[in-house]
Design an enzyme around this catalytic site. Structure first.
Site, PDB file in Angstrom:
ATOM      1  N   GLY A  95       0.821  -1.208   0.000  1.00 16.95           N
ATOM      2  CA  GLY A  95       0.000   0.000   0.000  1.00 16.95           C
ATOM      3  C   GLY A  95       0.853   1.256   0.000  1.00 16.95           C
ATOM      4  N   GLN A 170       0.025   7.950   4.259  1.00 19.89           N
ATOM      5  CA  GLN A 170       0.267   7.643   2.844  1.00 19.89           C
ATOM      6  C   GLN A 170      -0.321   8.730   1.956  1.00 19.89           C
ATOM      7  OE1 GLN A 170      -1.210   3.630   2.349  1.00 19.89           O
ATOM      8  NE2 GLN A 170       0.573   2.743   3.375  1.00 19.89           N
ATOM      9  N   ASP A 316      -0.920  -0.029  12.978  1.00 23.06           N
ATOM     10  CA  ASP A 316      -0.432  -1.336  12.507  1.00 23.06           C
ATOM     11  C   ASP A 316      -0.175  -2.302  13.669  1.00 23.06           C
ATOM     12  OD1 ASP A 316      -0.558  -0.245   9.995  1.00 23.06           O
ATOM     13  OD2 ASP A 316       1.575   0.258   9.910  1.00 23.06           O
ATOM     14  N   ARG A 389       0.878  -9.021   9.239  1.00 22.66           N
ATOM     15  CA  ARG A 389       0.701  -8.703  10.673  1.00 22.66           C
ATOM     16  C   ARG A 389      -0.249  -9.709  11.341  1.00 22.66           C
ATOM     17  NH1 ARG A 389       4.163  -4.719  11.001  1.00 22.66           N
ATOM     18  NH2 ARG A 389       4.146  -3.162   9.340  1.00 22.66           N
TER      19      ARG A 389
END
Ligand code: SPQ
Length: 432
Positions: A95, A170, A316, A389
């Site tokens: 991503g 991002q 995350d 993850r």
């Protein structure tokens, strides 16, 4: 698909380790070095698959990049020396590559096409495409350019003022990169604080950027200059073993050389609030990034509520925090975390499904999850669904489960932590 069966850590965990280089910083270092004039050396680069996608993307633009394990040398010849790619660029599962490079590809005078794997092809791209269109970008793609593949006509953009409607590093980074290459001035209003590695690296590579509160302003037509950089250890990778030591009885571990950037260290705050026995010592800074050692011992954890501004700072880490919460006393609530739905998997669903399969008392909510603990996990199967993850969360769960845990599709962990299983085995105390 390769699976792995992992057994409880009955004797506890002990030892020291250095986690691999930070994923976010590794991507950005390649981007700035590839656009720069001059030769840049990056050390402790993350060799995970995602960062190698960013390397390959710039090779398609004709940049000479040499890599020897974690040392990368990039021979930048400046923005004007880039060449038009002759084939579509594969962003894989990444991503960060997709969003940040959209800002670059839209603003360079080259036609390019980009695509991703099955997971990335489902992740929203309109969050970068729409604001880039406000700057004059010409982007076409699947589902009205909401999804990859995308085609970038590549044209001179014009700076403008953009108010972000999502808390995303991002998106912010894509707009700042586009602004750096555009004509005129670009101003980006952030909706909340998100990781600031792009801003930190701009200063390393000689780019002027001003930040006043939530407002970032960048002048266009700036040429980055080469820089040498050592990438700090990734706190998002360290988080897995921090939680492992906190929840596994008879454990004491140290993780060295970890990046402690205040926009990324929410995992430390969360574990401290849960009552974890954790010590953090800043030893150094690389560039503008603080670096240090983290020591964690087995702890008696209590439930917490995570919400609001802290969420982007540990987004995350939520899968591994959810595992910690299964071992904490009381009701843990995680909210304001809708963004989890658009990661490599819908991480609300993939966390809840897998932890429940292991025997946890966990429910999903519209914007997060609620977990009751402590619960003795039974063991069973964790399907990573190809999400690194989730795979790592499942592996760490095996340390504290009654029986073994089988992690399906373990190779996805190479996306961000190629040495994960080496470290996983190394920390387990052996029976004497
Ligand atoms: O690169 P990718 O796939 O988006 O990676 C993830 C991750 O778990 O490693 C998210 F799935 O991290 C993102 C993070 O969630 C990396 C990132 C960055 O480097 O700028 C920012 C975050 O995403 P966002 O959308 O909140 O900006």
């Amino acid at each position: 698909m390769s699976n792995i069966e992992l057994h409880p850590a009955k004797q506890g965990l002990a030892g020291r380790l250095s986690v691999p280089g930070d994923k976010s910083i590794s991507h950005r270092a390649v981007i700035f070095s590839s656009l720069a004039e001059g030769t840049s050396h990056i050390t402790n680069f993350l060799t995970g698959e995602d960062c190698l996608r960013t390397v390959q993307a710039f090779r398609e633009f004709g940049v000479a990049i040499e890599r020897e394990d974690k040392d990368v040398t990039i021979h930048g010849k400046g923005i004007n020396a880039l060449k038009t790619p002759t084939q579509p660029i594969n962003f894989g599962n990444s991503g960060t590559t997709a969003r940040l490079l959209s800002g670059v590809l839209a603003a360079l005078p080259h036609f390019s096409v980009a695509y991703g794997d099955e997971s990335l092809s489902k992740r929203p791209m309109d969050r970068v495409v729409l604001p880039l269109e406000k700057m004059g970008a010409q982007i076409t793609g699947r589902d009205q350019a909401r999804l990859l593949p995308l085609a970038f006509e590549g044209c001179k953009l014009t700076g403008t003022t953009i108010e972000m409607n999502v808390k995303s590093a991002q998106v912010k980074s894509a707009l700042l990169l586009a602004g750096m290459l555009a004509d005129g001035e670009t101003t980006v209003f952030e909706k909340g604080i998100t990781r600031n590695h792009t801003e930190m690296l701009m200063s390393e590579y000689g780019i002027d950027l001003t930040k006043v509160g939530q407002r970032l302003t960048i002048q266009g037509n700036q040429q980055p200059q080469a820089s040498d950089l050592r990438v700090p250890g990734d706190i998002s990778s360290a988080a897995f073993f921090m939680v492992a030591a906190a929840i596994t009885p008879n454990s004491s571990i140290a993780i060295e050389g970890v990046g402690l950037n205040p926009t990324r260290n929410g995992i430390i705050t969360a574990l401290e609030q849960m009552g974890a026995d954790i010590t953090v010592e800043q030893t150094d800074s690389v560039g503008h990034e603080p670096v240090g050692n983290i020591h964690v011992e087995s702890s008696s954890l209590s439930a917490i509520t995570l919400k609001g501004d802290l969420i982007p700072n540990l987004i995350d880490e939520i899968p591994i925090i959810a595992l910690a919460a299964t071992q904490a006393k009381g009701q843990t609530v995680i909210k304001d975390a809708h963004e989890l739905k658009v990661k490599e998997t819908n991480r609300i669903d993939s966390v809840v499904t897998n932890l429940r399969n292991l025997g946890a008392d966990i429910e999903s909510t519209e914007d997060g999850m609620v977990i009751h603990g402590p619960v003795q996990l039974s063991g069973g199967t964790v399907n990573s669904f190809g999400d690194h993850r989730i795979g790592m969360m499942g592996a760490i769960a095996s340390y504290v489960s009654e029986a073994s845990v089988e992690v399906l599709d373990k190779q996805c962990i190479n996306i961000s932590y190629p040495e994960f299983f080496e470290h996983f085995n190394k920390l387990q105390k052996k029976t004497s």
